[in-house]
Design a protein around this motif. Structure first.
Motif, PDB file in Angstrom:
ATOM      1  N   VAL A  13      21.830   1.563  18.075  1.00  0.00           N
ATOM      2  CA  VAL A  13      22.374   1.447  19.510  1.00  0.00           C
ATOM      3  C   VAL A  13      24.041   1.030  18.861  1.00  0.00           C
ATOM      4  N   SER A  14      24.384   0.719  20.097  1.00  0.00           N
ATOM      5  CA  SER A  14      26.130   0.389  19.728  1.00  0.00           C
ATOM      6  C   SER A  14      26.308  -1.046  19.236  1.00  0.00           C
ATOM      7  N   GLY A  15      26.781  -1.003  18.240  1.00  0.00           N
ATOM      8  CA  GLY A  15      27.028  -2.587  17.307  1.00  0.00           C
ATOM      9  C   GLY A  15      25.953  -2.784  16.470  1.00  0.00           C
ATOM     10  N   GLN A  16      24.538  -2.740  16.902  1.00  0.00           N
ATOM     11  CA  GLN A  16      23.434  -2.917  15.931  1.00  0.00           C
ATOM     12  C   GLN A  16      22.438  -2.046  16.346  1.00  0.00           C
ATOM     13  N   PHE A  17      21.364  -1.993  15.612  1.00  0.00           N
ATOM     14  CA  PHE A  17      20.089  -1.324  15.798  1.00  0.00           C
ATOM     15  C   PHE A  17      19.199  -2.033  16.513  1.00  0.00           C
ATOM     16  N   ALA A  18      18.578  -1.547  17.530  1.00  0.00           N
ATOM     17  CA  ALA A  18      17.429  -2.323  18.176  1.00  0.00           C
ATOM     18  C   ALA A  18      16.298  -2.304  17.543  1.00  0.00           C
ATOM     19  N   PRO A  19      15.152  -2.768  17.350  1.00  0.00           N
ATOM     20  CA  PRO A  19      13.850  -2.869  16.927  1.00  0.00           C
ATOM     21  C   PRO A  19      13.076  -2.243  17.756  1.00  0.00           C
ATOM     22  N   VAL A  20      12.269  -1.260  17.457  1.00  0.00           N
ATOM     23  CA  VAL A  20      10.992  -0.816  18.347  1.00  0.00           C
ATOM     24  C   VAL A  20       9.958  -1.881  18.104  1.00  0.00           C
ATOM     25  N   SER A  21       9.518  -2.090  19.262  1.00  0.00           N
ATOM     26  CA  SER A  21       8.110  -3.338  19.282  1.00  0.00           C
ATOM     27  C   SER A  21       7.207  -3.124  18.429  1.00  0.00           C
ATOM     28  N   LYS A  22       7.120  -4.037  17.259  1.00  0.00           N
ATOM     29  CA  LYS A  22       6.105  -3.875  16.463  1.00  0.00           C
ATOM     30  C   LYS A  22       6.079  -5.282  15.616  1.00  0.00           C
ATOM     31  N   PRO A  23       4.875  -5.874  15.746  1.00  0.00           N
ATOM     32  CA  PRO A  23       4.594  -7.442  15.227  1.00  0.00           C
ATOM     33  C   PRO A  23       5.311  -7.643  13.868  1.00  0.00           C
ATOM     34  N   VAL A  24       5.692  -8.604  13.620  1.00  0.00           N
ATOM     35  CA  VAL A  24       6.257  -9.024  12.342  1.00  0.00           C
ATOM     36  C   VAL A  24       5.248 -10.128  11.487  1.00  0.00           C
ATOM     37  N   ILE A  25       5.032 -10.332  10.538  1.00  0.00           N
ATOM     38  CA  ILE A  25       4.130 -11.427   9.886  1.00  0.00           C
ATOM     39  C   ILE A  25       5.044 -12.343   9.104  1.00  0.00           C
ATOM     40  N   SER A  26       5.033 -13.579   9.460  1.00  0.00           N
ATOM     41  CA  SER A  26       5.511 -14.581   8.516  1.00  0.00           C
ATOM     42  C   SER A  26       4.792 -15.549   7.817  1.00  0.00           C
ATOM     43  N   LEU A  27       5.249 -16.010   6.601  1.00  0.00           N
ATOM     44  CA  LEU A  27       4.343 -16.826   5.875  1.00  0.00           C
ATOM     45  C   LEU A  27       4.997 -18.441   5.810  1.00  0.00           C
ATOM     46  N   GLN A  28       3.713 -19.416   5.632  1.00  0.00           N
ATOM     47  CA  GLN A  28       4.309 -20.491   5.369  1.00  0.00           C
ATOM     48  C   GLN A  28       3.065 -21.361   4.549  1.00  0.00           C
ATOM     49  N   PRO A  29       3.419 -21.733   3.461  1.00  0.00           N
ATOM     50  CA  PRO A  29       4.750 -21.486   2.536  1.00  0.00           C
ATOM     51  C   PRO A  29       5.130 -20.222   2.326  1.00  0.00           C
ATOM     52  N   PRO A  30       6.426 -19.782   1.835  1.00  0.00           N
ATOM     53  CA  PRO A  30       6.962 -18.459   2.029  1.00  0.00           C
ATOM     54  C   PRO A  30       6.836 -17.939   0.808  1.00  0.00           C
TER      55      PRO A  30
END
Length: 799
Positions: A13-30
């Protein structure tokens, strides 16, 4: 710090790319490599609230819950799925049993703070730690487990590992971690719309770049420049302006833009763009450095793409197969480059494209084969049962999870090579071994595909040896086991893996048990009693079958108790000439027992009881036999003496002497015959009810007075014991013998025997006034007359 591990599909998109909806996994501890036993919390991120979250481990549905977090402790690839949306990209977790781990986030972007943690297991206490980059020592961490980089950059790319050691002891090495610092965003591209505007005509300049989904919360500040003049700035990546008129011989203006983070630690500028008089690009040329079709994983690969002609600004893009790797803009004719650290996935065909607004031009393809060094192999043991036993065949399998074939595997016991095998197509190999007791120890394997051998962690194998037949031994304080002694029973199997359980048996009765945790034998103490004589055995068992020892016989000797001495005489008074039986008996004691008889302290005689019990000693009494008698019992464990028994021996008494004594002696010989006849008559003649014997007891002389005592107390242990008395009638020279046959009870009644009671009467010269002696009830009387063949009594008395 959360670790974002999913990559989203991006649309520009203009300026930045927009993400298509898709979940993202985060970890703790990383971290993706964690000690076994620890836990990691996974969080599934998506905009907005959702009704449920579905978690996968591999392809299996792990859980479906309303919350977006999940705590896990198992190795594998995890994904999450949200209602109506595609699955997230997978994140692989490894719960490692290693002693030392280097923690690092696998995803690092430019400008991010980077922390590497060299962490040991809680049961270790490392005194020193050293961090290595590309096998070169980077820093001595000392006791500090962490290494911090404030702002990560491309210069920090490389392979890191750490080592640690305990004081005066062991050294440990961690896993290797590949750090690839990713661009926070690529160099922005300045675009103009229209691409070749007419001077003075409005134009929209767009500064295009993209942020990864992990950094979707980062905002970029955009600035637009013409030559060195700032045309405008803002959070939006576009600017509306116009192209000024170009004066003759004046160079066209250069336009460029800059994107930066706030606070500003990452800032990138686009290539300068000249808007008027644009020339299409030529076909670009792709070069690979280092050159050659074969490269090794971990090498740096630089891809350079250059078009010989074309109006700037030219956008170069690099591809492996049909997958874009990256892009770069060139504001001059110098071309563009792209660098990558090679992995096994980088093998394939590469090309690049160049585009300056007139359509992309594609280069010729270049092939590249990346050789992957063998990873550290994993050694596994497969045995037919839980415990490895001598004689079992164990399969050792060695496999490196990564590595270009062929791979040569070697198997080691301690540092001795057992064998080797090659895997021409990769994968693992197996090695079979028939176990002996010597095969206990530490095993390892090695994988080598020509790029450096890698050794597995050691795996311990303990080979269990079945117990042998045990040996039972006795340990006593003396040669002969005696009641009261404490005997140690020792049972020991000469071979067998511990722990070994021993059991002790007396005959078939279990006495006790004891375990030898470290092998060897065990002992069992027994305080002996007489009942402990018998056969003993022991049993050894280490879970592979019990083994019984040979039988050992133990004979417990009982010391002789204090004996009891009894005297058995024919009458209540012992008289010279009587035969006295002395009986000595110890109530307890192991045979043989030697008995000795004493008069005062003089030994009268001795006798042995080979089978135990008592013994008797017969003594014909004389006047010297009066005194204190005792006996002694001895079976080799100390003599025991009885209490003393006194015996008084008396001689003949009364007024008779000379001829009377001679007559009595002669009469006794006749009496002995009469006694025998009386017994025979009694046994042979039928008894008549209420009848009397032929001789009437009423004829007995009156006024007879006994001259010596009559023995009526006949010991109960004798059955036919004659008791006699000398009666001296007042007148007469005839000796009358009265024999009473008395019916007895007990043994006498059973055998129809009788006591014979003999009484002898001597007629007196005076008047016969003595009354008839009483007679026991239920007796028969026989009288016989014996003439005295001796001088008159008066003559005998005078002598």
């Amino acid at each position: 710090m959360l670790l974002w591990v999913s990559v989203l599909v991006l649309a520009p998109v203009s300026g930045q790319f927009a993400p298509v909806s898709k979940p993202v996994i985060s970890l703790q501890p990383p971290w993706t490599v964690i000690f076994k036993g620890e836990a990691v919390t996974l969080t599934c991120h998506i905009a907005g609230d959702k009704k449920w979250y579905r978690w996968y481990l591999g392809t299996k549905i792990l859980r479906e819950i309303p919350a977006n977090t999940l705590q896990v402790q198992d190795s594998g690839e995890y994904k999450c799925e949200i209602q109506g949306l595609p699955q997230s990209d997978g994140v692989s977790l490894t719960f490692s049993p290693a002693k030392l781990i280097l923690h690092a986030p696998p995803s690092v972007f430019e400008g991010d703070p980077l922390t590497l943690m060299c962490r040991e297991k809680p049961d270790l206490s490392l005194k020193t730690r050293t961090l290595y980059k590309n096998d070169n020592e980077l820093i001595d961490l000392g006791k500090n487990p962490s290494f911090h980089i404030k702002h990560a950059g491309l210069k920090d790319n490389g392979e890191y590992r750490c080592t640690g050691s305990e004081t005066h002891c062991c050294s440990f090495s961690s896993n290797a971690v590949r750090i690839q610092v990713q661009e926070l965003f690529p160099r922005p591209i300045l675009r103009a719309d229209p691409p070749s505007p007419t001077p003075g005509e409005p134009v929209i300049l767009t500064c295009e770049t993209q942020l990864p989904p992990q950094k979707s919360d980062v905002q970029l500040w955009f600035q637009f420049f013409r030559d060195d003049w700032c045309l405008g700035s803002g959070w939006k990546g576009y600017l509306r302006t116009s192209v000024p008129s170009i004066v003759e011989n004046e160079d066209p203006s250069h336009y460029w833009c800059e994107a930066s983070t706030v606070p500003s630690n990452v800032s990138k500028s686009s290539q300068k763009l000249q808007l008027p008089a644009r020339v299409p690009v030529s076909r670009p040329v792709l070069t690979l450095s280092p050159p050659g079709p074969r490269a090794v994983e971990g090498d740096w690969l630089m891809l350079s793409c250059r078009a010989q002609r074309g109006s700037p600004q030219i956008l170069y893009q690099f591809y492996r197969g049909d997958v874009p790797l990256g892009s770069s803009s060139a504001t001059s004719a110098g071309g563009a480059s792209f660098s990558v650290t090679l992995t096994a996935e980088h093998s394939g065909t590469y090309f690049c494209t160049a585009d300056n607004g007139f359509g992309p031009r594609r280069s010729d393809p270049k092939g590249l084969s990346v050789t992957v060094p063998a990873s550290r192999p994993v050694l596994t043991l497969r045995a037919p049962r839980t415990r490895a036993v001598v004689g079992d065949t164990v399969e050792f399998r060695c496999e490196a999870q990564r590595g270009s074939p062929p791979i040569l595997y070697k198997f080691y016991l301690e540092d001795v090579i057992l064998g080797s095998s090659s895997a021409p197509s990769g994968g693992g190999v197996s090695f079979n071994l028939s176990l002996t007791a010597e095969h206990s120890g530490n095993y390892a394997c090695e994988a080598d595909n020509g790029l450096g051998a890698q050794r597995s962690e050691e795996t311990s194998l303990s080979v269990t040896v079945p117990v042998s037949h045990p040996i039972l031994t006795f340990r006593a304080p003396r040669v002969q086991a005696v009641v009261g002694d404490v005997v140690e029973l020792h049972c020991e199997a000469q071979s067998g893996s511990p722990p070994i359980l021993y059991r002790f048996y007396h005959e078939d009765v279990t006495l006790g048990s004891n375990s030898a945790p470290s092998g060897g034998g065990v002992s069992f103490n027994l305080s002996l009693t007489a009942e402990h004589s018998g056969n003993y055995s022991c049993e050894a068992d280490n879970g592979l079958g019990a083994q019984l020892s040979k039988t050992v016989t133990l004979s417990v000797t009982v010391p002789a108790s204090r004996p009891v001495l009894t005297l058995r005489a024919p009458g209540t008074r012992a008289t010279v000439g009587d035969m006295v039986e002395l009986r000595c008996e110890a109530q307890s004691g192991s045979p043989p027992i030697l008995y000795q008889f004493y008069l005062e302290d003089v030994i009268l005689g001795s006798s042995s009881a080979p089978s135990g019990g008592g013994v008797s000693f017969n003594l014909s009494l004389t006047a010297e036999h009066s005194g204190n008698y005792s006996c002694e019992a001895d079976n080799g464990l100390g003599a025991q003496r009885s209490e003393e028994v006194s015996l008084r021996v008396t001689g003949l008494t009364g007024s008779r002497s000379g001829p009377v004594a001679t007559g009595v002696a002669g009469g006794l010989l006749s009496v002995a015959g009469l006694v025998v006849m009386a017994l025979l008559l009694y046994c042979c003649l039928p008894r008549r009810a209420g009848g009397r014997p032929a001789s009437d007891p009423s004829r007995s002389l009156s006024h007879s007075e006994p001259q010596e005592p009559t023995y009526y107390n006949v010991p109960g242990w004798m059955e036919l014991q004659p008791v006699y008395g000398n009666v001296n009638p007042k007148a007469g020279d005839v000796v009358y013998s009265e024999v009473r046959i008395q019916e007895g009870n007990g043994h006498a009644a059973a055998s129809n025997s009788a006591f014979g009671l003999l009484r002898t009467y001597l007629p007196s010269r005076g008047p016969a006034t003595s009354q008839q002696p009483s007679r026991p009830q239920h007796s028969s009387v026989i009288y016989s007359q014996v003439k005295v063949a001796s001088p008159p009594v008066s003559t005998a008395l005078r002598s």
